[in-house]
Design an enzyme around this catalytic site. Sequence first.
Site, PDB file in Angstrom:
ATOM      1  N   GLY A  13       0.830  -1.202   0.000  1.00  0.00           N
ATOM      2  CA  GLY A  13       0.000   0.000   0.000  1.00  0.00           C
ATOM      3  C   GLY A  13       0.863   1.249   0.000  1.00  0.00           C
ATOM      4  N   LYS A  39      -0.794  -1.250  -5.787  1.00  0.00           N
ATOM      5  CA  LYS A  39      -1.465  -1.621  -7.034  1.00  0.00           C
ATOM      6  C   LYS A  39      -1.771  -0.413  -7.912  1.00  0.00           C
ATOM      7  CE  LYS A  39      -6.278  -2.099  -5.359  1.00  0.00           C
ATOM      8  NZ  LYS A  39      -7.417  -3.041  -5.261  1.00  0.00           N
ATOM      9  N   VAL A  48      -5.512  10.610  -1.499  1.00  0.00           N
ATOM     10  CA  VAL A  48      -5.549  11.846  -2.274  1.00  0.00           C
ATOM     11  C   VAL A  48      -6.947  12.461  -2.303  1.00  0.00           C
ATOM     12  CG1 VAL A  48      -6.116  10.925  -4.565  1.00  0.00           C
ATOM     13  CG2 VAL A  48      -4.516  12.824  -4.373  1.00  0.00           C
ATOM     14  N   GLY A  52     -11.290  17.230   4.019  1.00  0.00           N
ATOM     15  CA  GLY A  52     -11.542  18.171   5.103  1.00  0.00           C
ATOM     16  C   GLY A  52     -10.380  18.578   5.955  1.00  0.00           C
ATOM     17  N   PHE A 118     -14.894  20.298  13.351  1.00  0.00           N
ATOM     18  CA  PHE A 118     -15.275  19.105  12.594  1.00  0.00           C
ATOM     19  C   PHE A 118     -16.245  18.285  13.417  1.00  0.00           C
ATOM     20  CE2 PHE A 118     -13.882  16.590   8.840  1.00  0.00           C
ATOM     21  CZ  PHE A 118     -13.577  17.645   8.001  1.00  0.00           C
ATOM     22  N   ALA A 159      -0.663  -7.553  -4.712  1.00  0.00           N
ATOM     23  CA  ALA A 159      -0.299  -8.647  -3.804  1.00  0.00           C
ATOM     24  C   ALA A 159      -1.453  -9.634  -3.701  1.00  0.00           C
ATOM     25  CB  ALA A 159       0.051  -8.093  -2.427  1.00  0.00           C
ATOM     26  N   GLN A 232     -18.942   2.994   8.587  1.00  0.00           N
ATOM     27  CA  GLN A 232     -19.363   4.390   8.691  1.00  0.00           C
ATOM     28  C   GLN A 232     -19.968   4.892   7.377  1.00  0.00           C
ATOM     29  OE1 GLN A 232     -16.640   8.083   9.041  1.00  0.00           O
ATOM     30  NE2 GLN A 232     -17.478   7.782  11.094  1.00  0.00           N
ATOM     31  N   HIS A 234     -21.074   8.325   5.554  1.00  0.00           N
ATOM     32  CA  HIS A 234     -20.896   9.770   5.603  1.00  0.00           C
ATOM     33  C   HIS A 234     -22.203  10.407   5.166  1.00  0.00           C
ATOM     34  CE1 HIS A 234     -19.344  13.788   4.967  1.00  0.00           C
ATOM     35  NE2 HIS A 234     -18.164  13.421   5.433  1.00  0.00           N
ATOM     36  N   LEU A 244     -17.708  12.357  -2.358  1.00  0.00           N
ATOM     37  CA  LEU A 244     -17.831  12.985  -1.046  1.00  0.00           C
ATOM     38  C   LEU A 244     -17.913  14.504  -1.146  1.00  0.00           C
ATOM     39  CD1 LEU A 244     -17.619  12.784   2.102  1.00  0.00           C
ATOM     40  CD2 LEU A 244     -15.145  13.006   1.800  1.00  0.00           C
ATOM     41  N   GLU A 247     -17.035  17.131   5.060  1.00  0.00           N
ATOM     42  CA  GLU A 247     -17.595  17.672   6.299  1.00  0.00           C
ATOM     43  C   GLU A 247     -17.180  19.120   6.523  1.00  0.00           C
ATOM     44  OE1 GLU A 247     -17.088  15.761  10.624  1.00  0.00           O
ATOM     45  OE2 GLU A 247     -18.198  14.581   9.155  1.00  0.00           O
ATOM     46  N   ARG A 287     -20.979  11.467  12.503  1.00  0.00           N
ATOM     47  CA  ARG A 287     -21.489  10.994  11.226  1.00  0.00           C
ATOM     48  C   ARG A 287     -22.547   9.903  11.372  1.00  0.00           C
ATOM     49  NH1 ARG A 287     -15.552  10.811   8.285  1.00  0.00           N
ATOM     50  NH2 ARG A 287     -15.370  13.071   7.982  1.00  0.00           N
ATOM     51  N   HIS A 355     -18.459   5.220   3.728  1.00  0.00           N
ATOM     52  CA  HIS A 355     -17.268   6.064   3.679  1.00  0.00           C
ATOM     53  C   HIS A 355     -16.027   5.427   4.303  1.00  0.00           C
ATOM     54  CE1 HIS A 355     -14.963   9.747   3.528  1.00  0.00           C
ATOM     55  NE2 HIS A 355     -14.860   9.823   4.849  1.00  0.00           N
ATOM     56  N   ARG A 390     -15.926   6.627  13.800  1.00  0.00           N
ATOM     57  CA  ARG A 390     -14.762   7.516  13.704  1.00  0.00           C
ATOM     58  C   ARG A 390     -15.201   8.963  13.616  1.00  0.00           C
ATOM     59  NH1 ARG A 390     -12.305  10.218   9.710  1.00  0.00           N
ATOM     60  NH2 ARG A 390     -13.243   9.121   7.945  1.00  0.00           N
TER      61      ARG A 390
END
Length: 581
Positions: A13, A39, A48, A52, A118, A159, A232, A234, A244, A247, A287, A355, A390
């Site tokens: 990753g 990947k 990326v 928020g 937030f 992988a 979760q 959103h 998205l 927030e 959320r 989300h 979260r």
Amino acid sequence: MLDLSSHDVLLVGGGAAGLRAAIAVAEINPNLSVAVVSKVYPMRSHTVSAEGGAAGVARQDDSLDEHAYDTISGGDWLPDQDAVEGFVKEAPQELMRLEHWGCPWNREPDGRVAVRPFGGMKKERTWFAADKTGFHLLHTLFQTSLKYNAVARYDEFYATRLLADDGQVQGVVSIELASGKVQAITAKAVILCTGGCGRVFPFTTNAAIKTGDGMALAYRAGAPLKDMEFVQYHPTGLPFTGILITEAARAEGGYMLNKDGYRYLQDYNLGKPHPQPVLRSMELGPRDRLSQAFVKEYEKGRTIEGPYGAVVHLDLRHLGEKKINAKLPFVRELCLKYENLDPVKELIPVRPVVHYMMGGVHTDPDGATPLKGLYAAGEAACVSINGANRLGSNSLTECLVFGARAGRAAAQFASVQRAPERHLLAQAVDEEARLQDRFLQKSGGRERLSNIRDEMQQTMEQSAGIYRSRESLEQAAEKLSELQERFQDAGLDDRSHAFNTELIAALELSCMLDVAESIIHSALHRTESRGAHQRTDFPVRDDEKFLAHSLVTRCPDGTPEVTYAPVTITRWPPAERVYGK
């Protein structure tokens, strides 16, 4: 022909957690060889798309204890409090380190780093770079990683299996997408930083790459997945695309309106209307509560029916063009490009959308899993600091704090390990043969990948969405078992090696089916409502039975088994979650 390479520490990753871990390894021991397997090209990692901001105490009127309490209460008392205390302490240090590496945080007129409120946070502690924070953060980490010669990259490698010897993980088998070549990469320690698995649901903010690969790799190797029932939603995704709307739009003062133009969140114990954005205003509730309020509005007939289902409106018009362009330029760009509307003048249709995964690979606060030599960080992991829900802006900081921790721990572990044995190659040869026999050379497959994937996603949305029940979950468990069997009869049309995207789609679907089963079975066993896990047949939180982490492991026959582990409580005893007071 199988290729072989070897390194000391291997990252799977290339997003924020993976790059931060790679930098940490290189910093703690420059003599270690580090590999990053991704990947996608690292700057295309899903980090990326984070908009928020990143949470960390930055003002004198705030404190580490307040950040910790907001995180613990927001997670409905399921977070491990020792992990949370370490997280909030290291968060500002990591964010300041990003500042020194060149991350262009927004500034106040006096030169201080700007922070915004937030959801679920009672103080302003979210550092931001306009509404493209993830882009700038990932760019900063990527550029910083380039200065370390010890860091090698395997871009566009997928992988497929962890290599393990006598219970110790010592590398991966991967496919190079460009050539189809199978490559065994051995290492003394492996860190999984592959992100979440939102693509097991049909409507998600997650990119197409978020298919739970790392979770499935660990699960198949024998590591437990923790708290997988907590998914979760959103509250503000664009209809159809799932893109998205950050927030931050509500943090800067946006309103949530039902079909009558009424700020309906005031009816859900989330605070009262206020003419200006304030920290405890209802739009900045957590959320899970906002997503649940949407369902209640739908049931009352107060949502708006659009071409892609029910929506409510996000209203930014009162903020004015100058503020939107300064603080929310990406929101305006997204609305113009994907909805053909201008939020300066028009209402934005939004609906809850999958989300983030609170659950993931079970780790300790240093990222170590129960499997020797295997670590995990970021959304792929579950430490747990997020518990049942979260808080917004904790995730980017989580990638930094626990990516760094996992990198340091893996480096220390690798520094005292011997090189992996050559007989691991036998496992890699077996995996290469499996890929050929199961996919590339198989004939007569009657099932289509797209049909199985669509049925899986619809099953998850209908049975394990914002609200669940025993009946819906049992039906989902039965359906997923059927889909697992049907997947065995799936065939590929593309038998080529170079850029065989159909093969990768098949491997991703296999991962998603395993992860989906872990979600369903974990949700079925938790007979209470807590945070993002809401059971209509068990609507009350039950601390006596379920103040505990679920751990789902894979049995030898491939079925999931759910057990529980205690939550670590240090200073804050469980209490009622109260907002808007």
